[in-house]
Design an enzyme around this catalytic site. Structure first.
Site, PDB file in Angstrom:
ATOM      1  N   ASP A 273       0.861  -1.174   0.000  1.00 59.06           N
ATOM      2  CA  ASP A 273       0.000   0.000   0.000  1.00 59.06           C
ATOM      3  C   ASP A 273       0.907   1.237   0.000  1.00 59.06           C
ATOM      4  OD1 ASP A 273      -2.361   1.639   0.485  1.00 59.06           O
ATOM      5  OD2 ASP A 273      -1.570   1.852   2.527  1.00 59.06           O
TER       6      ASP A 273
ATOM      7  N   ALA B  63      -6.954  19.390  -9.567  1.00 64.83           N
ATOM      8  CA  ALA B  63      -6.245  20.516  -8.935  1.00 64.83           C
ATOM      9  C   ALA B  63      -5.590  20.044  -7.645  1.00 64.83           C
ATOM     10  CB  ALA B  63      -7.223  21.656  -8.654  1.00 64.83           C
TER      11      ALA B  63
ATOM     12  N   ASP C  12      -0.333   5.139   0.704  1.00 70.60           N
ATOM     13  CA  ASP C  12      -0.631   6.192   1.683  1.00 70.60           C
ATOM     14  C   ASP C  12      -0.690   5.606   3.085  1.00 70.60           C
ATOM     15  OD1 ASP C  12      -0.910   8.390  -0.159  1.00 70.60           O
ATOM     16  OD2 ASP C  12      -2.658   7.313  -0.905  1.00 70.60           O
TER      17      ASP C  12
ATOM     18  N   THR D 183      -2.745   0.337  -4.493  1.00 74.15           N
ATOM     19  CA  THR D 183      -3.212   1.517  -3.766  1.00 74.15           C
ATOM     20  C   THR D 183      -4.463   2.103  -4.404  1.00 74.15           C
ATOM     21  OG1 THR D 183      -2.617   3.796  -3.164  1.00 74.15           O
ATOM     22  CG2 THR D 183      -1.600   2.927  -5.134  1.00 74.15           C
TER      23      THR D 183
ATOM     24  N   HIS E 233     -10.478  17.481  -8.167  1.00 71.36           N
ATOM     25  CA  HIS E 233      -9.525  16.465  -7.758  1.00 71.36           C
ATOM     26  C   HIS E 233      -8.214  16.583  -8.548  1.00 71.36           C
ATOM     27  CE1 HIS E 233      -7.811  12.355  -7.310  1.00 71.36           C
ATOM     28  NE2 HIS E 233      -8.077  12.653  -6.050  1.00 71.36           N
TER      29      HIS E 233
ATOM     30  N   GLY F 116     -10.292   6.870  -1.665  1.00 66.28           N
ATOM     31  CA  GLY F 116     -10.343   7.545  -2.964  1.00 66.28           C
ATOM     32  C   GLY F 116     -10.705   9.012  -2.784  1.00 66.28           C
TER      33      GLY F 116
END
Ligand code: XBP
Ligand code: MG
Length: 252
Positions: free
Chosen positions: A9, A80, A11, A118, A78, A52
């Site tokens: 993974d 940006a 994050d 991920t 998203h 997400g």
């Protein structure tokens, strides 16, 4: 079964990207778009239940009882956010978690197939690989499974199933590295064994059934890690080594 493959993974596992990376980037994008909202540290912790970034934005609008923006508007917002995130990561402010590079290199030298699974956006993942790990890891990871490549994000098993299919490995020979309840659930649902390194956002998540739950992977020359669950009875857990992972997989 021998340990043949590790799926990581990103994050919270490779690096603590959520609080000072993704959260800050979301807030910058909201401000730029003229939205009256700021996700503070505890609020963002609650929102992490939704995996997400686009899904998280949609959920937050809905829970505030505000009209949910169109898919196109959310995608713009998203995008940006992702650009801000890439800038934050390229500043080098978010390092890898302790022991991540050590264990990745040990596994790489041992010929274990390495991959990423991920829910984050590919551009965000690539920024982290380039600036925190090093460009050589684009070649060392045999698969980078990320973002919308599968429709159902974690806790669904799909991203793990997808990565294993790409690599031609089975669940019995693959180990997942995770940090969150949703990540662990995804790995377990895909039939994988799983090592969990918790962090401040995930320490109270339910990891019952995980194969090892620790504070971090640790380093030989640092204080010992904290061990929260060790169902395989692994010994000498000052820091997590490849030998521990092999034992989890049942290697003699
Ligand atoms: C990470 C996520 C991601 C990030 C934000 O979960 O849920 O959505 O928070 O990234 P995991 P994006 O560690 O389980 O993969 O905004 O790029 O989605
Ligand atoms: Mg995670």
């Amino acid at each position: 079964m021998a340990l043949k493959c590790m799926l990581w993974d990103v994050d919270g596992t490779l690096a603590d990207t959520e609080r000072d990376g993704h959260r800050v980037a979301f807030n910058l994008a909201f401000k730029e778009a003229g939205l009256q909202r700021e996700w503070d540290v505890p609020t963002y912790g609650e929102l992490l239940a939704v995996t997400g970034g686009k899904e998280r934005i949609r959920f937050d609008h809905a829970r505030r009882g505000e009209p949910v923006p169109s898919d196109e508007e959310i995608a713009r917002l998203h995008a940006a956010k992702t650009a801000h995130y890439q800038r934050l990561i390229s500043s080098g402010r978010i390092p890898l978690r302790p022991g991540v590079r050590r264990l990745l290199e040990e596994a790489w030298r041992a010929g274990i197939t390495l991959g990423v699974a991920t829910t984050t956006t590919p551009a965000a993942l690539e920024a982290l690989i380039e600036h925190a790990l090093g460009k050589e890891w684009f070649d060392r990871f045999a698969v980078l499974a990320a973002g919308d490549i599968v429709p159902a994000k974690k806790p669904a098993p799909d991203i793990y199933t997808y990565a294993m299919a790409k690599l031609g490995v089975s669940a019995r020979e693959t180990l997942a590295m995770e940090d969150s309840g949703n990540g662990w659930k995804a790995a377990a649902a895909a039939g994988l064994r799983c090592v969990v390194t918790i962090n401040d956002y995930t320490r109270d998540h339910d990891f019952s059934g995980a194969d090892l739950v620790v504070s971090e992977l640790g380093e030989p020359d640092a204080p010992p890690i904290h061990v929260f669950a060790n169902p395989h009875g692994l010994e000498d857990l000052h820091h997590v080594r490849l030998a521990h992972l092999r034992a989890i997989m049942g290697e003699a």
